[in-house]
Scaffold this motif. Structure first.
Motif, PDB file in Angstrom:
ATOM      1  N   ALA A 274       0.838  -1.207   0.000  1.00  0.00           N
ATOM      2  CA  ALA A 274       0.000   0.000   0.000  1.00  0.00           C
ATOM      3  C   ALA A 274       0.868   1.251   0.000  1.00  0.00           C
ATOM      4  O   ALA A 274       0.568   2.223  -0.702  1.00  0.00           O
ATOM      5  N   THR A 275       1.949   1.220   0.754  1.00  0.00           N
ATOM      6  CA  THR A 275       2.863   2.363   0.797  1.00  0.00           C
ATOM      7  C   THR A 275       3.481   2.612  -0.574  1.00  0.00           C
ATOM      8  O   THR A 275       3.540   3.758  -1.036  1.00  0.00           O
ATOM      9  N   ILE A 276       3.914   1.566  -1.235  1.00  0.00           N
ATOM     10  CA  ILE A 276       4.528   1.713  -2.562  1.00  0.00           C
ATOM     11  C   ILE A 276       3.506   2.229  -3.573  1.00  0.00           C
ATOM     12  O   ILE A 276       3.812   3.106  -4.383  1.00  0.00           O
ATOM     13  N   ILE A 277       2.278   1.717  -3.510  1.00  0.00           N
ATOM     14  CA  ILE A 277       1.237   2.149  -4.452  1.00  0.00           C
ATOM     15  C   ILE A 277       0.900   3.625  -4.241  1.00  0.00           C
ATOM     16  O   ILE A 277       0.873   4.412  -5.200  1.00  0.00           O
ATOM     17  N   ILE A 278       0.656   4.017  -2.999  1.00  0.00           N
ATOM     18  CA  ILE A 278       0.297   5.411  -2.714  1.00  0.00           C
ATOM     19  C   ILE A 278       1.464   6.341  -3.041  1.00  0.00           C
ATOM     20  O   ILE A 278       1.278   7.396  -3.647  1.00  0.00           O
ATOM     21  N   ARG A 279       2.665   5.941  -2.666  1.00  0.00           N
ATOM     22  CA  ARG A 279       3.852   6.752  -2.964  1.00  0.00           C
ATOM     23  C   ARG A 279       4.018   6.928  -4.472  1.00  0.00           C
ATOM     24  O   ARG A 279       4.296   8.023  -4.957  1.00  0.00           O
ATOM     25  N   SER A 280       3.813   5.865  -5.225  1.00  0.00           N
ATOM     26  CA  SER A 280       3.955   5.941  -6.683  1.00  0.00           C
ATOM     27  C   SER A 280       2.871   6.811  -7.314  1.00  0.00           C
ATOM     28  O   SER A 280       3.157   7.609  -8.214  1.00  0.00           O
ATOM     29  N   LEU A 281       1.636   6.667  -6.855  1.00  0.00           N
ATOM     30  CA  LEU A 281       0.544   7.482  -7.406  1.00  0.00           C
ATOM     31  C   LEU A 281       0.755   8.962  -7.111  1.00  0.00           C
ATOM     32  O   LEU A 281       0.567   9.813  -7.992  1.00  0.00           O
ATOM     33  N   ILE A 282       1.159   9.270  -5.885  1.00  0.00           N
ATOM     34  CA  ILE A 282       1.428  10.670  -5.543  1.00  0.00           C
ATOM     35  C   ILE A 282       2.618  11.180  -6.349  1.00  0.00           C
ATOM     36  O   ILE A 282       2.605  12.308  -6.844  1.00  0.00           O
ATOM     37  N   GLY A 283       3.636  10.350  -6.496  1.00  0.00           N
ATOM     38  CA  GLY A 283       4.798  10.740  -7.297  1.00  0.00           C
ATOM     39  C   GLY A 283       4.420  11.057  -8.730  1.00  0.00           C
ATOM     40  O   GLY A 283       4.862  12.058  -9.298  1.00  0.00           O
ATOM     41  N   LEU A 284       3.592  10.211  -9.328  1.00  0.00           N
ATOM     42  CA  LEU A 284       3.146  10.464 -10.702  1.00  0.00           C
ATOM     43  C   LEU A 284       2.302  11.737 -10.794  1.00  0.00           C
ATOM     44  O   LEU A 284       2.441  12.514 -11.746  1.00  0.00           O
ATOM     45  N   LEU A 285       1.443  11.952  -9.815  1.00  0.00           N
ATOM     46  CA  LEU A 285       0.620  13.160  -9.786  1.00  0.00           C
ATOM     47  C   LEU A 285       1.500  14.407  -9.700  1.00  0.00           C
ATOM     48  O   LEU A 285       1.298  15.376 -10.437  1.00  0.00           O
ATOM     49  N   LEU A 286       2.493  14.376  -8.823  1.00  0.00           N
ATOM     50  CA  LEU A 286       3.385  15.522  -8.666  1.00  0.00           C
ATOM     51  C   LEU A 286       4.230  15.752  -9.923  1.00  0.00           C
ATOM     52  O   LEU A 286       4.421  16.896 -10.344  1.00  0.00           O
ATOM     53  N   LEU A 287       4.725  14.674 -10.503  1.00  0.00           N
ATOM     54  CA  LEU A 287       5.501  14.810 -11.738  1.00  0.00           C
ATOM     55  C   LEU A 287       4.652  15.382 -12.871  1.00  0.00           C
ATOM     56  O   LEU A 287       5.085  16.272 -13.603  1.00  0.00           O
ATOM     57  N   PHE A 288       3.433  14.880 -13.012  1.00  0.00           N
ATOM     58  CA  PHE A 288       2.538  15.375 -14.054  1.00  0.00           C
ATOM     59  C   PHE A 288       2.262  16.864 -13.867  1.00  0.00           C
ATOM     60  O   PHE A 288       2.344  17.652 -14.818  1.00  0.00           O
ATOM     61  N   ALA A 289       1.948  17.270 -12.627  1.00  0.00           N
ATOM     62  CA  ALA A 289       1.609  18.672 -12.361  1.00  0.00           C
ATOM     63  C   ALA A 289       2.800  19.592 -12.607  1.00  0.00           C
ATOM     64  O   ALA A 289       2.647  20.668 -13.204  1.00  0.00           O
ATOM     65  N   SER A 290       3.967  19.178 -12.170  1.00  0.00           N
ATOM     66  CA  SER A 290       5.131  20.059 -12.318  1.00  0.00           C
ATOM     67  C   SER A 290       5.648  20.089 -13.751  1.00  0.00           C
ATOM     68  O   SER A 290       5.983  21.158 -14.275  1.00  0.00           O
ATOM     69  N   ILE A 291       5.710  18.954 -14.402  1.00  0.00           N
ATOM     70  CA  ILE A 291       6.208  18.926 -15.778  1.00  0.00           C
ATOM     71  C   ILE A 291       5.254  19.671 -16.713  1.00  0.00           C
ATOM     72  O   ILE A 291       5.689  20.434 -17.584  1.00  0.00           O
ATOM     73  N   SER A 292       3.956  19.489 -16.518  1.00  0.00           N
ATOM     74  CA  SER A 292       3.010  20.205 -17.373  1.00  0.00           C
ATOM     75  C   SER A 292       3.069  21.710 -17.121  1.00  0.00           C
ATOM     76  O   SER A 292       2.840  22.505 -18.045  1.00  0.00           O
ATOM     77  N   TYR A 293       3.417  22.121 -15.895  1.00  0.00           N
ATOM     78  CA  TYR A 293       3.577  23.554 -15.613  1.00  0.00           C
ATOM     79  C   TYR A 293       4.802  24.112 -16.339  1.00  0.00           C
ATOM     80  O   TYR A 293       4.726  25.141 -17.000  1.00  0.00           O
ATOM     81  N   PHE A 294       5.939  23.436 -16.201  1.00  0.00           N
ATOM     82  CA  PHE A 294       7.172  23.942 -16.787  1.00  0.00           C
ATOM     83  C   PHE A 294       7.184  23.872 -18.312  1.00  0.00           C
ATOM     84  O   PHE A 294       7.755  24.741 -18.965  1.00  0.00           O
ATOM     85  N   LEU A 295       6.586  22.857 -18.886  1.00  0.00           N
ATOM     86  CA  LEU A 295       6.588  22.692 -20.344  1.00  0.00           C
ATOM     87  C   LEU A 295       5.338  23.253 -21.021  1.00  0.00           C
ATOM     88  O   LEU A 295       5.205  23.139 -22.235  1.00  0.00           O
ATOM     89  N   HIS A 296       4.418  23.818 -20.214  1.00  0.00           N
ATOM     90  CA  HIS A 296       3.174  24.397 -20.739  1.00  0.00           C
ATOM     91  C   HIS A 296       2.440  23.398 -21.635  1.00  0.00           C
ATOM     92  O   HIS A 296       2.079  23.710 -22.774  1.00  0.00           O
ATOM     93  N   LEU A 297       2.229  22.182 -21.120  1.00  0.00           N
ATOM     94  CA  LEU A 297       1.596  21.131 -21.906  1.00  0.00           C
ATOM     95  C   LEU A 297       0.099  21.349 -22.115  1.00  0.00           C
ATOM     96  O   LEU A 297      -0.467  20.889 -23.097  1.00  0.00           O
ATOM     97  N   PHE A 298      -0.535  22.016 -21.155  1.00  0.00           N
ATOM     98  CA  PHE A 298      -1.975  22.239 -21.234  1.00  0.00           C
ATOM     99  C   PHE A 298      -2.264  23.716 -21.025  1.00  0.00           C
ATOM    100  O   PHE A 298      -1.565  24.385 -20.269  1.00  0.00           O
ATOM    101  N   PRO A 299      -3.311  24.224 -21.667  1.00  0.00           N
ATOM    102  CA  PRO A 299      -3.676  25.627 -21.414  1.00  0.00           C
ATOM    103  C   PRO A 299      -4.186  25.774 -19.982  1.00  0.00           C
ATOM    104  O   PRO A 299      -4.757  24.841 -19.408  1.00  0.00           O
ATOM    105  N   GLU A 300      -3.947  26.931 -19.434  1.00  0.00           N
ATOM    106  CA  GLU A 300      -4.389  27.190 -18.065  1.00  0.00           C
ATOM    107  C   GLU A 300      -5.912  27.279 -18.039  1.00  0.00           C
ATOM    108  O   GLU A 300      -6.517  27.982 -18.860  1.00  0.00           O
ATOM    109  N   PRO A 301      -6.547  26.584 -17.110  1.00  0.00           N
ATOM    110  CA  PRO A 301      -8.012  26.636 -17.064  1.00  0.00           C
ATOM    111  C   PRO A 301      -8.488  28.033 -16.645  1.00  0.00           C
ATOM    112  O   PRO A 301      -7.807  28.713 -15.875  1.00  0.00           O
ATOM    113  N   PRO A 302      -9.633  28.450 -17.161  1.00  0.00           N
ATOM    114  CA  PRO A 302     -10.145  29.769 -16.776  1.00  0.00           C
ATOM    115  C   PRO A 302     -10.570  29.767 -15.311  1.00  0.00           C
ATOM    116  O   PRO A 302     -11.208  28.825 -14.833  1.00  0.00           O
ATOM    117  N   LEU A 303     -10.195  30.795 -14.606  1.00  0.00           N
ATOM    118  CA  LEU A 303     -10.530  30.921 -13.187  1.00  0.00           C
ATOM    119  C   LEU A 303     -11.463  32.107 -13.008  1.00  0.00           C
ATOM    120  O   LEU A 303     -11.458  33.050 -13.802  1.00  0.00           O
TER     121      LEU A 303
END
Length: 124
Positions: free
Chosen positions: A4-33
């Motif tokens: 369970a620790t490995i699964i949760i750690r991996s899922l959070i890691g992927l979430l953090l990598l996705f969020a940060s890489i998409s921010y730095f590389l501008h992969l997606f347009p910013e949602p309207p706020l």
């Protein structure tokens, strides 16, 4: 518990990598706020340093979670960021609560799995 620790750690890691890489590389347009969330986001952007700092920490934590290295310090480093993310979504953007809750509760779970390592921080 270890799986369970490995699964949760991996899922959070992927979430953090996705969020940060998409921010730095501008992969997606910013949602309207709108409303207070727009004001809050504009304030963070106006500082000039805060968002890149947070995304750099997220990238570092994501890499640490995926590789399994330096996890004890990473769990602590991510706690203020995950607390801010959950509070932002609770008070300003309720549509993001499920993902923010997973990040926050997952981080608490990961801290709990290494609690013996942190006990010394809470003794007088």
């Amino acid at each position: 518990m270890k799986i369970a620790t490995i699964i949760i750690r991996s899922l959070i890691g992927l979430l953090l990598l996705f969020a940060s890489i998409s921010y730095f590389l501008h992969l997606f347009p910013e949602p309207p706020l709108a409303g207070n969330m727009k004001v809050f986001n504009d304030g963070i952007k106006a500082s000039g340093y805060l968002m890149p700092l947070v995304k750099t920490i997220e990238l570092t934590c994501g890499l640490s979670f995926i590789t399994g290295k330096f996890n004890k310090i990473t769990f602590i480093l991510l706690m203020p960021i995950s607390t801010n993310i959950i509070c932002t979504h609770l008070f300003l953007a309720p549509e993001g609560i499920p993902v923010a809750s997973f990040l926050f509760l997952g981080n608490i779970f990961l801290l709990y799995t290494k609690w013996d390592s942190y006990k010394g921080l809470f003794t007088a």
